[in-house]
Design a protein around this motif. Structure first.
Motif, PDB file in Angstrom:
ATOM      1  N   ARG A   1       0.817  -1.223   0.000  1.00 26.72           N
ATOM      2  CA  ARG A   1       0.000   0.000   0.000  1.00 26.72           C
ATOM      3  C   ARG A   1       0.853   1.276   0.000  1.00 26.72           C
ATOM      4  NH1 ARG A   1      -5.334   0.646   0.936  1.00 26.72           N
ATOM      5  NH2 ARG A   1      -5.615  -1.412   1.869  1.00 26.72           N
ATOM      6  N   ARG A   2       1.890   1.306   0.823  1.00 27.20           N
ATOM      7  CA  ARG A   2       2.735   2.512   0.894  1.00 27.20           C
ATOM      8  C   ARG A   2       4.143   2.244   0.359  1.00 27.20           C
ATOM      9  NH1 ARG A   2      -0.112   6.276   3.447  1.00 27.20           N
ATOM     10  NH2 ARG A   2      -1.678   5.640   4.960  1.00 27.20           N
ATOM     11  N   HIS A   3       4.271   1.203  -0.427  1.00 28.05           N
ATOM     12  CA  HIS A   3       5.586   0.850  -0.973  1.00 28.05           C
ATOM     13  C   HIS A   3       6.056   1.941  -1.930  1.00 28.05           C
ATOM     14  CE1 HIS A   3       8.836  -1.488  -2.737  1.00 28.05           C
ATOM     15  NE2 HIS A   3       8.690  -2.349  -1.738  1.00 28.05           N
ATOM     16  N   ARG A   4       7.360   2.289  -1.820  1.00 30.73           N
ATOM     17  CA  ARG A   4       7.869   3.406  -2.627  1.00 30.73           C
ATOM     18  C   ARG A   4       7.914   3.108  -4.116  1.00 30.73           C
ATOM     19  NH1 ARG A   4      13.351   5.380  -0.034  1.00 30.73           N
ATOM     20  NH2 ARG A   4      13.629   3.133  -0.019  1.00 30.73           N
ATOM     21  N   SER A   5       8.215   1.840  -4.486  1.00 28.34           N
ATOM     22  CA  SER A   5       8.452   1.576  -5.907  1.00 28.34           C
ATOM     23  C   SER A   5       7.541   0.519  -6.527  1.00 28.34           C
ATOM     24  CB  SER A   5       9.911   1.162  -6.112  1.00 28.34           C
ATOM     25  OG  SER A   5      10.199   0.020  -5.315  1.00 28.34           O
ATOM     26  N   LEU A   6       6.741  -0.172  -5.704  1.00 30.76           N
ATOM     27  CA  LEU A   6       5.875  -1.226  -6.240  1.00 30.76           C
ATOM     28  C   LEU A   6       4.423  -0.964  -5.881  1.00 30.76           C
ATOM     29  CD1 LEU A   6       8.047  -4.313  -5.185  1.00 30.76           C
ATOM     30  CD2 LEU A   6       8.007  -3.205  -7.434  1.00 30.76           C
ATOM     31  N   VAL A   7       3.523  -1.445  -6.726  1.00 31.26           N
ATOM     32  CA  VAL A   7       2.096  -1.208  -6.474  1.00 31.26           C
ATOM     33  C   VAL A   7       1.258  -2.361  -7.038  1.00 31.26           C
ATOM     34  CG1 VAL A   7       1.710   0.148  -8.600  1.00 31.26           C
ATOM     35  CG2 VAL A   7       0.244   0.522  -6.612  1.00 31.26           C
ATOM     36  N   LEU A   8       0.178  -2.678  -6.324  1.00 35.98           N
ATOM     37  CA  LEU A   8      -0.821  -3.641  -6.803  1.00 35.98           C
ATOM     38  C   LEU A   8      -1.983  -2.851  -7.399  1.00 35.98           C
ATOM     39  CD1 LEU A   8      -1.058  -6.121  -3.772  1.00 35.98           C
ATOM     40  CD2 LEU A   8       0.047  -6.562  -5.972  1.00 35.98           C
ATOM     41  N   GLY A   9      -2.641  -3.442  -8.390  1.00 32.28           N
ATOM     42  CA  GLY A   9      -3.796  -2.789  -9.024  1.00 32.28           C
ATOM     43  C   GLY A   9      -4.863  -2.401  -8.022  1.00 32.28           C
ATOM     44  N   ARG A  10      -5.075  -3.253  -7.007  1.00 35.26           N
ATOM     45  CA  ARG A  10      -6.156  -2.993  -6.036  1.00 35.26           C
ATOM     46  C   ARG A  10      -5.913  -1.727  -5.213  1.00 35.26           C
ATOM     47  NH1 ARG A  10      -5.201  -7.753  -1.531  1.00 35.26           N
ATOM     48  NH2 ARG A  10      -4.337  -8.978  -3.242  1.00 35.26           N
ATOM     49  N   HIS A  11      -4.622  -1.284  -5.133  1.00 37.73           N
ATOM     50  CA  HIS A  11      -4.301  -0.100  -4.333  1.00 37.73           C
ATOM     51  C   HIS A  11      -4.232   1.189  -5.158  1.00 37.73           C
ATOM     52  CE1 HIS A  11      -2.348  -3.046  -1.300  1.00 37.73           C
ATOM     53  NE2 HIS A  11      -3.616  -2.834  -1.015  1.00 37.73           N
ATOM     54  N   MET A  12      -4.448   1.073  -6.462  1.00 32.82           N
ATOM     55  CA  MET A  12      -4.425   2.289  -7.290  1.00 32.82           C
ATOM     56  C   MET A  12      -5.703   3.090  -7.031  1.00 32.82           C
ATOM     57  SD  MET A  12      -2.979   0.937 -10.942  1.00 32.82           S
ATOM     58  CE  MET A  12      -1.630  -0.264 -10.988  1.00 32.82           C
ATOM     59  N   ALA A  13      -5.586   4.412  -7.068  1.00 33.17           N
ATOM     60  CA  ALA A  13      -6.764   5.271  -6.893  1.00 33.17           C
ATOM     61  C   ALA A  13      -7.709   5.056  -8.077  1.00 33.17           C
ATOM     62  CB  ALA A  13      -6.322   6.734  -6.822  1.00 33.17           C
ATOM     63  N   ARG A  14      -8.947   5.517  -7.936  1.00 33.59           N
ATOM     64  CA  ARG A  14      -9.930   5.218  -8.994  1.00 33.59           C
ATOM     65  C   ARG A  14      -9.582   5.918 -10.308  1.00 33.59           C
ATOM     66  NH1 ARG A  14     -14.466   8.601  -9.672  1.00 33.59           N
ATOM     67  NH2 ARG A  14     -16.019   6.950  -9.883  1.00 33.59           N
ATOM     68  N   HIS A  15      -8.762   6.971 -10.254  1.00 36.92           N
ATOM     69  CA  HIS A  15      -8.365   7.663 -11.494  1.00 36.92           C
ATOM     70  C   HIS A  15      -6.956   7.255 -11.933  1.00 36.92           C
ATOM     71  CE1 HIS A  15      -6.971  10.216  -8.125  1.00 36.92           C
ATOM     72  NE2 HIS A  15      -5.889  10.299  -8.869  1.00 36.92           N
ATOM     73  N   GLU A  16      -6.462   6.116 -11.437  1.00 37.47           N
ATOM     74  CA  GLU A  16      -5.120   5.655 -11.805  1.00 37.47           C
ATOM     75  C   GLU A  16      -5.194   4.304 -12.512  1.00 37.47           C
ATOM     76  OE1 GLU A  16      -2.316   7.621  -8.316  1.00 37.47           O
ATOM     77  OE2 GLU A  16      -3.076   5.578  -8.040  1.00 37.47           O
ATOM     78  N   GLY A  17      -4.171   4.028 -13.329  1.00 39.54           N
ATOM     79  CA  GLY A  17      -4.083   2.741 -14.006  1.00 39.54           C
ATOM     80  C   GLY A  17      -2.713   2.602 -14.634  1.00 39.54           C
ATOM     81  N   VAL A  18      -2.521   1.523 -15.377  1.00 42.80           N
ATOM     82  CA  VAL A  18      -1.276   1.355 -16.135  1.00 42.80           C
ATOM     83  C   VAL A  18      -1.622   1.177 -17.603  1.00 42.80           C
ATOM     84  CG1 VAL A  18       0.112   0.404 -14.256  1.00 42.80           C
ATOM     85  CG2 VAL A  18      -1.235  -1.135 -15.678  1.00 42.80           C
ATOM     86  N   LYS A  19      -0.716   1.642 -18.454  1.00 46.92           N
ATOM     87  CA  LYS A  19      -0.923   1.538 -19.895  1.00 46.92           C
ATOM     88  C   LYS A  19      -0.885   0.059 -20.292  1.00 46.92           C
ATOM     89  CE  LYS A  19       0.926   3.495 -24.167  1.00 46.92           C
ATOM     90  NZ  LYS A  19       1.925   4.386 -24.746  1.00 46.92           N
ATOM     91  N   PRO A  20      -1.793  -0.360 -21.209  1.00 53.26           N
ATOM     92  CA  PRO A  20      -1.746  -1.754 -21.673  1.00 53.26           C
ATOM     93  C   PRO A  20      -0.354  -2.101 -22.197  1.00 53.26           C
ATOM     94  CG  PRO A  20      -3.688  -0.650 -22.524  1.00 53.26           C
ATOM     95  CD  PRO A  20      -2.863   0.404 -21.853  1.00 53.26           C
ATOM     96  N   GLY A  21       0.111  -3.294 -21.886  1.00 57.67           N
ATOM     97  CA  GLY A  21       1.450  -3.689 -22.336  1.00 57.67           C
ATOM     98  C   GLY A  21       2.525  -3.387 -21.315  1.00 57.67           C
ATOM     99  N   THR A  22       2.164  -2.675 -20.218  1.00 53.71           N
ATOM    100  CA  THR A  22       3.147  -2.407 -19.164  1.00 53.71           C
ATOM    101  C   THR A  22       3.557  -3.738 -18.531  1.00 53.71           C
ATOM    102  OG1 THR A  22       2.153  -0.261 -18.673  1.00 53.71           O
ATOM    103  CG2 THR A  22       3.551  -1.204 -16.970  1.00 53.71           C
ATOM    104  N   GLU A  23       4.863  -3.950 -18.444  1.00 57.70           N
ATOM    105  CA  GLU A  23       5.358  -5.232 -17.933  1.00 57.70           C
ATOM    106  C   GLU A  23       5.309  -5.260 -16.407  1.00 57.70           C
ATOM    107  OE1 GLU A  23       9.324  -7.707 -18.822  1.00 57.70           O
ATOM    108  OE2 GLU A  23       8.626  -6.456 -20.500  1.00 57.70           O
TER     109      GLU A  23
END
Length: 271
Positions: free
Chosen positions: A31-53
């Protein structure tokens, strides 16, 4: 050289080890990790671009580098940032999110204004997009799904290009039609109508009133060649209004004096 290759491989191994060591052992650790994130912890206006490894997985869920997280916005929010979602991308939003405040009633006068939406960042903004009919979700898009907004052009006839609701969205100066001008003085709409000049109300945002989301207007958009004529006519209308108000005040003062004088006369007679 071979030694350079070995060094590179060792560096790669070190990177992998550092990543592995940094990988939390429970979901809360992300949740508060500096460099890693899980999808479930992203804010509702956040995401990753398709194809992001993904850099790994946690209990089958992809783990992404935090610096790969991007801001997603609704169609209206992108227009506020002078960008437009491409038609071919509309059926493929980056994310669908639940509407906020969906129990509230909204103005039926403008369908661009059916739901509140969290703007990226800390401000609570209204995005103006209706939920998708099949899922009752708000569609959010990434910048890669948009193009820069190209404002329409006002032709020689002075006709102002309008939205389906008869206004011009003036989120910022870049939204003004080419050959147009945003005129903001009092009574400019009335002046343009009286002069027979084509105009459109300037929609500058949304505001909450009595639990309803309503459009907020500021002035009008007209062809630049008509702007001065509209301003002059508006100034005359405003002057006439001020004179009428002053006349009403004078009449009210006279009426009060007459009432007082009558009261004094009646008091004199009763003595």
């Amino acid at each position: 050289s071979m030694s350079a290759d070995v060094t590179q491989a060792e560096d790669g191994d070190l990177d992998e080890r550092a990543r592995a060591e940094a990988m939390p052992t429970n979901a809360e650790g992300f949740r508060r990790h500096r460099s890693l994130v899980l999808g479930r912890h992203m804010a509702r206006h956040e995401g990753v671009k398709p194809g992001t490894e993904a850099v790994g997985t946690f209990k089958g869920e992809p783990v992404y580098p935090r610096d790969a997280v991007v801001v997603l916005r609704s169609k209206t929010q992108w227009r506020k940032h002078a960008r437009v979602v491409r038609d071919d991308e509309l059926p493929s939003p980056a994310k669908l999110v639940k509407p906020i405040g969906h129990r509230q009633t909204f103005s039926s006068a403008t369908a661009t204004l059916e739901q509140s939406e969290l703007e990226a960042g800390t401000t609570d903004e209204l995005d103006g997009d209706a939920p998708e009919p099949d899922s009752n979700r708000i569609a959010l898009y990434g910048e890669w799904q948009t193009d820069p907004f190209i404002p329409p052009v006002i032709g020689p006839d002075g006709k102002v290009p309008k939205t389906e609701f008869g206004n011009v969205e003036m989120w910022n100066p870049a939204c003004c039609p080419v050959g147009g001008e945003h005129v903001r003085e009092a009574n400019v709409g009335k002046a343009a109508a009286q002069l027979g000049i084509d105009y459109a109300p300037a929609l500058v945002g949304f505001e909450r009133r009595d639990g309803r989301q309503l459009p907020s207007f500021d002035g009008i958009v007209v062809a630049a060649c008509n702007a001065d004529a509209v301003r002059e006519a508006a100034a005359v209308i405003t002057q006439v209004q001020l004179e009428k108000q002053a006349q009403k005040r004078r009449e009210a003062i006279v009426a009060r004096w007459e009432k007082l004088a009558k009261a004094v006369l009646v008091a004199e007679r009763l003595r």
